[in-house]
Motif scaffolding. Structure first.
Motif, PDB file in Angstrom:
ATOM      1  N   TRP A 317     -48.296  51.475  40.767  1.00 54.79           N
ATOM      2  CA  TRP A 317     -46.725  51.565  40.563  1.00 54.79           C
ATOM      3  C   TRP A 317     -46.275  50.712  41.637  1.00 54.79           C
ATOM      4  CZ3 TRP A 317     -44.282  54.986  44.540  1.00 54.79           C
ATOM      5  CH2 TRP A 317     -42.851  54.967  44.657  1.00 54.79           C
ATOM      6  N   HIS A 318     -46.970  50.564  42.804  1.00 60.71           N
ATOM      7  CA  HIS A 318     -46.576  49.674  43.988  1.00 60.71           C
ATOM      8  C   HIS A 318     -46.562  48.367  43.561  1.00 60.71           C
ATOM      9  CE1 HIS A 318     -46.620  53.253  46.596  1.00 60.71           C
ATOM     10  NE2 HIS A 318     -45.707  52.381  47.538  1.00 60.71           N
ATOM     11  N   ASN A 321     -43.951  47.756  40.731  1.00 59.83           N
ATOM     12  CA  ASN A 321     -42.504  47.733  41.304  1.00 59.83           C
ATOM     13  C   ASN A 321     -42.200  46.305  41.982  1.00 59.83           C
ATOM     14  OD1 ASN A 321     -40.081  49.312  42.204  1.00 59.83           O
ATOM     15  ND2 ASN A 321     -40.999  49.007  44.330  1.00 59.83           N
ATOM     16  N   VAL A 324     -40.082  44.149  40.208  1.00 59.84           N
ATOM     17  CA  VAL A 324     -38.871  44.352  39.243  1.00 59.84           C
ATOM     18  C   VAL A 324     -38.043  44.437  40.423  1.00 59.84           C
ATOM     19  CG1 VAL A 324     -37.680  46.337  38.173  1.00 59.84           C
ATOM     20  CG2 VAL A 324     -40.033  46.196  37.823  1.00 59.84           C
ATOM     21  N   PRO A 325     -36.991  43.459  40.367  1.00 55.52           N
ATOM     22  CA  PRO A 325     -35.882  42.951  41.331  1.00 55.52           C
ATOM     23  C   PRO A 325     -35.318  44.319  42.164  1.00 55.52           C
ATOM     24  CG  PRO A 325     -35.661  41.302  39.869  1.00 55.52           C
ATOM     25  CD  PRO A 325     -36.732  42.547  39.442  1.00 55.52           C
ATOM     26  N   ALA A 326     -34.750  45.309  41.073  1.00 58.47           N
ATOM     27  CA  ALA A 326     -34.190  46.459  41.595  1.00 58.47           C
ATOM     28  C   ALA A 326     -35.021  47.620  41.868  1.00 58.47           C
ATOM     29  CB  ALA A 326     -33.041  47.036  40.339  1.00 58.47           C
ATOM     30  N   GLY A 327     -36.321  47.364  41.644  1.00 55.06           N
ATOM     31  CA  GLY A 327     -37.116  48.469  41.841  1.00 55.06           C
ATOM     32  C   GLY A 327     -37.322  49.511  40.734  1.00 55.06           C
TER      33      GLY A 327
HETATM   34  C1  LIG Z   1     -39.606  48.952  44.815  1.00 52.78           C
HETATM   35  O1  LIG Z   1     -38.916  48.067  44.782  1.00 52.78           O
HETATM   36  C2  LIG Z   1     -37.665  47.957  45.593  1.00 52.78           C
HETATM   37  C3  LIG Z   1     -37.114  46.585  45.282  1.00 52.78           C
HETATM   38  O2  LIG Z   1     -37.804  45.629  45.955  1.00 52.78           O
HETATM   39  C4  LIG Z   1     -37.730  48.252  46.879  1.00 52.78           C
HETATM   40  O3  LIG Z   1     -36.461  48.415  47.482  1.00 52.78           O
HETATM   41  C5  LIG Z   1     -38.660  49.797  47.026  1.00 52.78           C
HETATM   42  O4  LIG Z   1     -38.671  49.947  48.435  1.00 52.78           O
HETATM   43  C6  LIG Z   1     -39.756  49.628  46.336  1.00 52.78           C
HETATM   44  N1  LIG Z   1     -40.433  50.724  46.322  1.00 52.78           N
HETATM   45  C7  LIG Z   1     -41.500  51.058  46.874  1.00 52.78           C
HETATM   46  C8  LIG Z   1     -42.043  52.583  46.714  1.00 52.78           C
HETATM   47  O5  LIG Z   1     -41.998  50.506  47.445  1.00 52.78           O
END
Ligand SMILES: *[C@@H]1O[C@H](CO)[C@@H](O)[C@H](O)[C@H]1NC(C)=O
Length: 395
Positions: A317-318, A321, A324-327
């Motif tokens: 997931w990390h 994630n 993905v720009p918006a997470g």
């Molecule tokens: C996932 O990505 C978003 C956008 O880059 C970031 O703001 C968020 O902290 C990330 N989530 C984790 C759990 O790292």
């Protein structure tokens, strides 16, 4: 219950609690933590001479024991393992060379076969906690790494400072510097281009492999290897503490996970956090920014009693994630994964996530435990899949 029995129960309970609190106190000290995290004094190959790799099932002179110098102190004890078919082709000449530790590896045929073959591939092996290059399932692991192409895939494995014959005391910083020295040796001394290098790690070694891959990807210009194969990884040490069982059975601090406040407090004492989840995210987003191609394969067995397989989807997931720009939340990703998951029956399941630059694979096996999995054909296939993805002419 009789009075004496009650007294006995009270005394032993008190003693038990006192011992446990003492243990927790010790756990807050850096040197005790180092012994718990790295288990480097538990050699497992005490009585066996690592300079005689035949003890670990290798044919005579297939393995070259030598040392890799570091810029930060002691030299690292290493093994170069020739792929078996290449060994067979050159068997007569190899047998004519003297056995044992080699002070100057550049004088050896095995080294020339690695350095002078533009087709050669090199797997850099980062082993887990405890033991040495020769212990447990590591020797069969080396054989599995090159099994799918036993003429071209060489393996380089070594002991971190403080392990086996490598002097020093392990720490997160020190171990990463060790790994960087090994990568430098592979690129500069053995002359292997990054696209022909694959990073393999198991257990603690996954954290080392991710850290070193991140370090090189963030260089300018970036240095990105063919890919990473990570077996039984974990997201970070504090999360691991909540689930880890020594030898798969003794929960050390995990009972405290039921008291989140106390647990978080203890977590603040952890010196070496090995935050793989953050490092893998930085590695992925650096490559997405630079446009470098990258490949990550995470492999974990459901019956791993040392490190719960649940660490792998978290790490996955990390990594995803970070593309993905918006997470994306964990559950959002899990839903998307359900649509893509390939069911492999009793072998488990695979999910592949692709971007323009990267391929991330999550393989959850039903069977394989924590170490045995390293000798399985899924490992041979994972290595081959990455090398052929980099260069489709590689067969
Ligand atoms: C996932 O990505 C978003 C956008 O880059 C970031 O703001 C968020 O902290 C990330 N989530 C984790 C759990 O790292």
């Amino acid at each position: 219950m009789s009075n004496t029995l009650l007294k006995y129960v009270c005394i032993s309970t008190t003693t038990g609690i006192t011992l446990y609190i003492t243990l927790l106190g010790l756990l807050t000290t850096a040197s005790f933590q180092a012994h718990i995290i790295y288990l480097h004094k538990i050699q497992l190959t005490w009585s066996s001479d690592l300079n005689t790799p035949e003890i670990f099932g290798f044919p005579h002179n297939q393995v070259t024991p030598f040392c890799i110098p570091t810029s930060h102190g002691e030299a690292l004890y290493a093994w170069h393992i020739l792929p078996l078919n290449l060994y067979r082709e050159h068997e007569a000449s190899l047998l004519a060379e003297p056995p044992g530790f080699v002070p100057d590896i550049t004088s050896r045929l095995a080294f020339k076969l690695l350095r002078e073959d533009p087709e050669a591939r090199l797997v850099l092996h980062f082993h887990g906690a405890a033991g040495t290059v020769g212990s447990g399932y590591r020797p069969p692991n080396y054989r599995a790494l090159s099994a799918a192409q036993p003429r071209k895939i060489h393996v380089l494995t070594f002991d971190y400072g403080g392990f086996g014959r490598s002097a020093g005391t392990p720490s997160e910083r020190g171990v990463i510097l060790d790994a960087r020295a090994v990568v430098d040796w592979a690129m500069n001394d053995a002359g292997i281009a990054p696209s022909r290098i694959l990073v393999f790690g198991q257990s603690l070694g996954t954290a080392v492999g991710i850290a070193v891959s991140e370090h090189f990807a963030l260089q300018s210009p970036p240095v990105v290897f063919a890919g990473m194969v990570l077996v039984a990884p974990f997201v970070d040490v504090v999360t691991l503490m909540a689930t880890y069982r020594v030898a798969g059975t003794i929960p050390l601090v995990s009972p405290l996970a039921r008291f989140p406040r106390l647990f978080m407090y203890l977590g603040t004492f952890v010196r070496d956090t090995w935050a793989s989840k953050d490092r893998i995210a930085r590695y992925v987003s650096a490559n997405e920014d630079t446009g470098e191609k990258y490949r990550i394969t995470l492999i974990h067995a459901e019956d791993d009693w040392d490190i719960s397989w649940q660490h792998t989807p978290m790490l996955f997931w990390h990594a995803v994630n970070a593309t993905v720009p918006a997470g994306m939340t964990y559950d959002e990703l899990e839903e998307k994964k359900d649509e893509r998951r390939k069911d492999l029956g009793s072998a488990g399941s695979v999910v592949e996530w692709r971007t323009e630059n990267g391929v991330m694979r999550e393989e959850i096996l039903k069977y394989g435990l924590h170490d045995v999995i390293m000798s399985y054909p899924v490992i041979s296939l994972a290595v081959m899949r990455i090398f052929t993805a980099v260069d489709t002419s590689f067969k």
